[in-house]
Design a protein around this motif. Structure first.
Motif, PDB file in Angstrom:
ATOM      1  N   GLU A  34       0.786  -1.350   0.148  1.00 31.59           N
ATOM      2  CA  GLU A  34       0.100   0.177   0.215  1.00 31.59           C
ATOM      3  C   GLU A  34       0.767   1.438  -0.030  1.00 31.59           C
ATOM      4  N   GLU A  35       2.079   1.178   0.687  1.00 26.82           N
ATOM      5  CA  GLU A  35       2.524   2.424   0.564  1.00 26.82           C
ATOM      6  C   GLU A  35       3.299   2.871  -0.788  1.00 26.82           C
ATOM      7  N   LEU A  39       3.499   6.157  -5.591  1.00 28.06           N
ATOM      8  CA  LEU A  39       3.105   6.327  -7.064  1.00 28.06           C
ATOM      9  C   LEU A  39       1.813   7.493  -7.197  1.00 28.06           C
ATOM     10  N   ALA A  40       1.020   7.257  -6.254  1.00 27.20           N
ATOM     11  CA  ALA A  40      -0.141   8.105  -6.601  1.00 27.20           C
ATOM     12  C   ALA A  40       0.181   9.665  -6.289  1.00 27.20           C
ATOM     13  N   ARG A  41       0.738   9.924  -5.184  1.00 24.58           N
ATOM     14  CA  ARG A  41       1.365  11.099  -4.993  1.00 24.58           C
ATOM     15  C   ARG A  41       2.298  11.768  -5.732  1.00 24.58           C
ATOM     16  N   ALA A  42       2.928  11.058  -6.367  1.00 23.51           N
ATOM     17  CA  ALA A  42       3.725  11.549  -7.343  1.00 23.51           C
ATOM     18  C   ALA A  42       3.219  11.806  -8.719  1.00 23.51           C
ATOM     19  N   LEU A  84      -4.957   9.149  -2.622  1.00 24.12           N
ATOM     20  CA  LEU A  84      -5.995   7.998  -2.601  1.00 24.12           C
ATOM     21  C   LEU A  84      -7.014   7.896  -1.178  1.00 24.12           C
ATOM     22  N   ASP A  85      -7.956   7.948  -1.498  1.00 24.60           N
ATOM     23  CA  ASP A  85      -8.872   7.793  -0.085  1.00 24.60           C
ATOM     24  C   ASP A  85      -8.629   6.271   0.156  1.00 24.60           C
ATOM     25  N   PRO A  86      -8.425   6.096   1.482  1.00 28.31           N
ATOM     26  CA  PRO A  86      -8.220   4.688   2.049  1.00 28.31           C
ATOM     27  C   PRO A  86      -9.277   3.726   1.560  1.00 28.31           C
ATOM     28  N   GLU A  87     -10.319   4.173   1.247  1.00 32.10           N
ATOM     29  CA  GLU A  87     -11.471   3.174   1.079  1.00 32.10           C
ATOM     30  C   GLU A  87     -11.338   2.804  -0.523  1.00 32.10           C
ATOM     31  N   MET A 117      -5.129  -1.235  -5.483  1.00 30.66           N
ATOM     32  CA  MET A 117      -3.832  -2.136  -5.424  1.00 30.66           C
ATOM     33  C   MET A 117      -4.139  -3.324  -6.181  1.00 30.66           C
ATOM     34  N   GLN A 118      -5.396  -3.757  -6.131  1.00 35.99           N
ATOM     35  CA  GLN A 118      -5.858  -5.041  -6.804  1.00 35.99           C
ATOM     36  C   GLN A 118      -5.848  -4.808  -8.395  1.00 35.99           C
ATOM     37  N   ASN A 119      -6.150  -3.904  -8.661  1.00 32.85           N
ATOM     38  CA  ASN A 119      -6.209  -3.444 -10.165  1.00 32.85           C
ATOM     39  C   ASN A 119      -4.789  -3.413 -10.781  1.00 32.85           C
ATOM     40  N   PHE A 120      -3.979  -2.617  -9.885  1.00 37.01           N
ATOM     41  CA  PHE A 120      -2.661  -2.367 -10.247  1.00 37.01           C
ATOM     42  C   PHE A 120      -1.849  -3.834 -10.599  1.00 37.01           C
ATOM     43  N   LYS A 121      -2.159  -4.519  -9.429  1.00 31.87           N
ATOM     44  CA  LYS A 121      -1.590  -5.847  -9.865  1.00 31.87           C
ATOM     45  C   LYS A 121      -2.007  -6.816 -10.817  1.00 31.87           C
TER      46      LYS A 121
END
Lengths: 462, 82
Positions: free
Chosen positions: B23-24, B29-32, B37-40, B46-50
């Protein structure tokens, strides 16, 4: 009722004065009013515009002026096409806040010039990112052949409106299968032309590298007539290729005796369920086709299409993903956010692989004219059915409905999606795939399958 | 095809990135990109990125000659609509 008729019957009636375009438009609007609250195909009905356009056709006829090839024919468009005076929704709640479009999309303008009558805009997956037309904000489009089942997507409203007999023609878009998948599940004809054939000007992009536009109809002839009316290069779309207009509707009766037709083997058989395999068998038997051909690296092509789609699709919406991710369609929001994070190296490699793949795939057409493959692995799943059985394995429904279309559109080849008719069974489609720019061959084979009685697109009994 | 866990059964192996991705890393990546990202949403992202990473592994392991250029389309066009 003429509103349920085919294109030639409508045009003939309008030309000879046995029916007025206004009466046909009124019947069409009534048909939409009576059916659509349940089917959820339409997001806007352009009644006033339809009656004005129809009246203009009737006035031209009365004045003895020449009428266009689609005079008085009602049609509707997926709601990612600009329609003057309407916000271009692209299936998204966010886009309802947009100012209305100032002018029509180019293909809408061309259909208007051909005398066709726009009756409304059609439901879709949000931002075209899906294969089911399950839309949290605008509703799920139901399959007219079994309203408990999915219509497919992302052009689900387009396919279902044609299948229900509400319109004889509709326009949609296809990035990874969004014309061919709903055409298969709803049992109608669809055409995804060669990438670069039709200008996309005035449509909301999803994946510029892969977006195609194309028509839906209930016969191969109607499909060809609509395709002919929208053909033509425009340099306003950087993806449009300068090609002459190549009319197809008058060339459908040439038969298939001179064509070398083969069946896509390997990936396309391994990932097909029993309905899809039966559809291919029926089409192949009717055409007396036995030879098989392996499309190289089809699974990898699908993988590369997935990456290009994720990356470009997210990039289109990056400002809104940053500011208001909560307002996105929940079914695709996380996919879009993940797509925004795709490293450039993956994207570029996918685009380079596309070059390799396209060269190898088009090379197959040196000794082949047509390749047959199923359009979808299964016939229409139930609404809410999260998994389907493919190759003996249960896999998630949504991403796998495009399993067999993605490797073909990734190369940009033209495809006619042909509905294989099985009495008392749900329809399922076959892709008729040709070399680049040979839409004429796709449509010829579609017409031959129809003539042989294997392909049919009857209006659903609702 | 896509499996129920979001991975792809056509791939021959999984990239190291899939095992170390957490998650980190997704948040960095998102912050860059300026995305908070909303925690929910994080689990779904993460699943989609995998899933994308599994597809990328399939694509990146395919050897391409250096003269295979990108299939992007880019053509200068006039500004006026038809």
């Amino acid at each position: 009722m003429l509103a349920c008729a085919g294109v030639n019957d409508i045009v003939s009636a309008v030309r000879d004065g046995s029916a007025s375009a206004v009466d046909i438009a009124r019947d069409t609007l009534e048909s939409i009013r009576s059916q659509d609250s349940f089917l959820r195909c339409f997001t806007d009905v352009t009644a006033e515009r339809a009656l004005q356009e129809a009246a203009a056709v009737d006035i031209m006829r009365a004045a003895g002026r020449p009428l266009g090839p689609l005079a008085g024919v009602p049609y509707a468009v997926k709601n990612l096409f600009d329609v003057a005076g309407l916000s271009t929704l692209a299936g998204a709640k966010i886009n309802a806040e947009r100012s209305p479009a100032l002018r029509d999309a180019m293909l809408v303008s061309r259909l208007k010039a051909a005398g066709a009558i726009l009756v409304g805009t059609l439901n879709m997956d949000a931002y075209a990112y899906g294969f089911t037309t399950e839309n949290t904000h605008y509703g799920t489009t139901r399959n007219p052949h079994d309203t408990a089942r999915l219509a497919g997507g992302s052009s689900g409203g387009s396919a279902a409106a044609v299948a229900a007999g509400m319109v004889p023609l509709a326009l949609g878009s296809d990035t990874n299968g969004s014309i061919r998948v709903p055409a298969s599940l709803c049992g109608v004809f669809g055409l995804k032309p060669t990438f670069g054939r039709l200008p996309r000007t005035g449509t909301l992009p999803f994946v510029a590298s892969l977006d195609h536009l194309g028509p839906f109809a209930r016969s191969a002839e109607d499909l060809a007539l609509c395709y002919d009316a929208v053909q033509g290069f425009s340099d306003s779309d950087p993806g449009c290729v300068r090609r002459p207009v190549e009319y197809c509707a008058g060339r459908l009766d040439a038969g298939v005796a001179d064509l070398r037709i083969k069946i896509a083997a390997d990936y396309f058989e391994a990932n097909a369920g029993s309905d899809a395999l039966e559809a291919i068998e029926l089409a192949a038997r009717a055409l007396n086709v036995k030879q098989r051909v392996v499309i190289p690296e089809a699974a990898r092509a699908r993988a590369a299409a997935y990456i290009v789609t994720a990356s470009e699709g997210a990039n289109c919406h990056l400002p809104d993903l940053k500011r208001r991710a909560h307002d996105f369609e929940p079914l695709s929001r996380d996919r879009l956010l993940a797509g925004a994070l795709v490293p450039a190296a993956w994207y570029i490699q996918a685009q380079r692989f596309r070059r390799w793949y396209t060269e190898h795939l088009t090379a197959l057409f040196q000794d082949t004219d047509i390749i047959l493959a199923p359009s979808t692995p299964v016939s229409a799943p139930l609404i809410g059915e999260d998994s389907v059985l493919i190759g003996g394995k249960r896999v998630p429904t949504r991403p796998n409905l495009g399993l067999l279309t993605q490797p073909i559109s990734f190369a940009g080849l033209p495809v006619a999606a042909v509905p294989i008719y099985r009495p008392d069974r749900m329809p399922v489609g076959v892709q008729v795939i040709a070399a680049p720019w040979r839409e004429d061959l796709c449509l010829r084979v579609a017409a031959e399958l129809e003539r042989l009685g294997v392909a049919r697109a009857p209006i659903a009994n609702l | 095809m896509l499996e129920a866990d979001g991975t792809h059964s056509g791939g021959t192996r999984k990239h190291m990135e899939l095992q170390t991705l957490d998650e980190e890393a997704i948040n960095i990546l998102a912050r860059a990109l300026g995305i908070e990202l909303d925690p929910e949403h994080l689990k779904g992202v993460m699943q989609n990125f995998k899933t994308i990473a599994a597809f990328a592994a399939m694509v990146c392991e395919f050897p391409l000659d250096e003269d295979i250029e990108s299939a992007l389309v880019y053509r200068l066009c006039s500004p006026a609509p038809e």
